[in-house]
Structure formats: C-alpha cells, structure tokens
Design an enzyme around this catalytic site. Structure first.
Site: not given
Ligand code: COA
Length: 306
Positions: A108, A233, A263
C-alpha cells in the site's frame, strides 16, 4: 530542474459490491462497516494489467500527450498478473509504449515509493523527460470472502500519474520507511488469501504514518499548517482521523475516496489525487502531502509543491 504531475487517470471495474450485499453472505452489516472503516462499497473485478492500462491511457490523454512521449513506466502492484513477466511488460505493450518498464511492490506504500523512484530517475543524467507511474490492484482475487475481518476492506482499481520535467512543481521532501519485523500482522502467501491482525495493523499504521509525516514535514522545513492538500492512503477513515489528530494535518484539507472504493492498496493515492483534481484542489503552487502505509510494514510520505 523541477518535476510536476502533468496528468492523472483512473480505472475502476464496473461491478460494485455494497456493504448490504456483503452482509448477505458474511455476519456483518452496513452500519458496522461504515462506523469502523468509512467504507460503503467497493469495485470488484478486472485484471491488474488491464486496469493499469486503462488508467495509464487516461493519464497520458489527460496530460495532452501520446505514448511516444513517455520515457519510463513504473507499475506498482502487489497483485501482479503472473509470477513473471512483470505486469509492467504487459502494460507497456498494451498502452503502446516503447520505453523501459518495471514493477515495484511496496504494497500500500507502492505509489509513494514509485513516485520517489520516478523523481530520482528523471534527475539522473540522461534520465527520462516523462515517467508514467501506475498503481493497480485486483485484490479481490486474494481476499477470503468468508472472512469478515478482511472481506469488508478491500477493492480493485487503478490510478496513474504522468510525471514530467517542468518549471512548475517540485518535491520538497520525502520519507520512506519499513519494518520487516511486522510481516506476520498482514500477509498473503503465494496462492493464499490476505491474513490480517486488524487491531495491530491499525495501531502500527497510525504510529508509522504519523512519524513519517512528521519526518517529511521537518525535512521540508514546514508544519502541518503549511499543507494545503492531504492525500492519505485509503485503508480506514479512522486511521486517517487518528493521524490527523496526532499530526495536526487538517481533515478539511484531506481528500478521501474510501467510501466508494474501499482499500485498493497501491491504487488509493492516485485515485484520491484524481478526486482532489476533480474538486479543483490541485492548483499550481499548492503544497500537497501524500502518505501511504501497508504490509511489510512499509510506509512513505512525500511533500510536493504542485
Ligand atoms: N462486522 C461486524 N462485526 C465485526 C466485523 C464485521 N465485519 N469484524 C469484526 N467484528 C466484531 C468483532 O468480532 C468484535 O466483536 P466482540 O467485541 O464481540 O469481540 C468487534 O466487532 C470489534 O472487533 P475489532 O477487530 O476490535 O474491530 P476494529 O474496530 O479493530 O475494526 C478493522 C476492525 C479490521 C476494521 C480494523 O481493525 C482495521 O481497519 N484495521 C486496520 C486494517 C488495515 O488498514 N489494513 C490494511 C492496511 S494497508
């Protein structure tokens, strides 16, 4: 001698997958995805070289040039068509270029790395007058559509920029960084799907980008207030907001396409540049900050006088 972006072009596959459509097959919903990432839909389909070719042709046309005017092609992608040849070879043929061509994979951060490499090539003795830089991805091929942790985030697309020697426009500073110790938090094996520790990537990304922005600003002798246009990004709107809070970069001056594209890895920055251009934000003399980060982890920032 200075260098400017003379033309920008984009390509997105026709097929759009909305959050509601994703929610039919995985346990998620539109509200959750929008709240946690800022994404509303993603474009899906196409082949990396085909999207790159389309975006490249548009960028050349947008610059008022023809393929013969291009002296070097750089394609940045983490989803190449084949193991070999380089995707740039296919794109070179399909656009009708006769110049040298190579690929860069910094995931990325690919567009920032490519921009800096292109700039350096043009400054070399006998270097090209113009370089076509294209970020292109078909990430949907390596997304596990049953994994709600990643399927909601990624999309396909391409964006391209023609860089040319010109008295208007110059790069004021850049920063490139990498920490290969962090490979396991975001990776895809050959033939495998993207595996990601979302929370860890989030935390590391905010830290890496904020640090990189501060280094680049310091090198340019500037502060966040001097920046007119921010092109980050597009991975997660909350990462962009957190970086804005940490660095003082204004959200009002920040351009985003993530709601409509998700993304698209190395394509996000040129896609966002195109959006800023459509909005009339990219005027000569404006100070533009572009910053990217991703798997590796690798990151980069460029501060440019447009
Ligand atoms: N839909 C609904 N619920 C979801 C879910 C989805 N797609 N994905 C996870 N959950 C739930 C989890 O199970 C968790 O439930 P719990 O609290 O009962 O355990 C809750 O939502 C929170 O999960 P979490 O993983 O902490 O969410 P988050 O706020 O970190 O969001 C991402 C998840 C993936 C959106 C976030 O971590 C993110 O964007 N990370 C960076 C990824 C990125 O940028 N990657 C590319 C880099 S170039």
């Amino acid at each position: 001698m200075t260098i400017r972006v003379a033309g920008i072009g984009t390509a997105l596959p026709e097929k759009i997958v909305t959050n509601d459509e994703l929610a039919k097959t995985i346990d998620t919903n539109d509200q959750w995805i929008r709240d946690r990432s800022g994404i509303g839909q993603r474009h899906v389909g196409g082949v990396t070289s085909e999207l790159a070719t389309e975006a490249g042709i548009r960028a050349i046309k947008n610059a008022g040039l023809t393929p013969d005017d291009i002296g070097l092609l750089i394609v940045c992608t983490t989803t190449p068509d084949q193991q070999l040849p380089a995707t740039s070879a296919v794109v070179q043929r399909d656009i009708g270029l006769t110049c040298g061509a190579f690929d860069i994979n910094a995931v990325c951060a690919g567009f920032i790395y490519s921009y800096v490499m292109a700039y350096g090539q043009m400054l070399m003795p006998g270097g090209p007058e113009r370089v076509l830089v294209i970020g292109s991805e078909s990430l949907s091929r390596i997304v596990d559509w049953t994994d709600r942790g990643t399927a909601i985030l990624f999309g396909d697309g391409a964006g391209a920029a023609v860089m040319e020697r010109h008295e208007q426009g110059e790069m004021l500073a850049y920063d490139l960084g990498s920490n290969g110790e962090l490979q396991e938090i975001l990776y895809a094996d050959h033939g495998g799907y993207i595996k990601m520790e979302g929370r860890e990537v989030f935390k590391r990304a905010v830290r890496a980008v904020s640090g990189s922005v501060e280094i680049a600003l310091k090198k340019a002798g500037m502060t966040a207030d001097d920046i007119d246009v921010v092109i980050p990004h597009q991975a997660n709107i909350r990462i962009i907001e957190a970086v804005s809070q940490r660095t003082g970069l204004s959200m009002e001056k920040t351009h985003n396409v993530i709601e409509f594209t998700g993304n698209t890895s190395s394509a996000t920055i040129p896609l966002t540049l195109a959006e800023a251009e459509r909005n009339g934000a990219l005027q000569p003399g404006q100070i533009v900050l572009m910053t990217g980060f991703g798997a590796g982890m690798a990151w980069g920032t460029a501060v440019v006088r447009w």
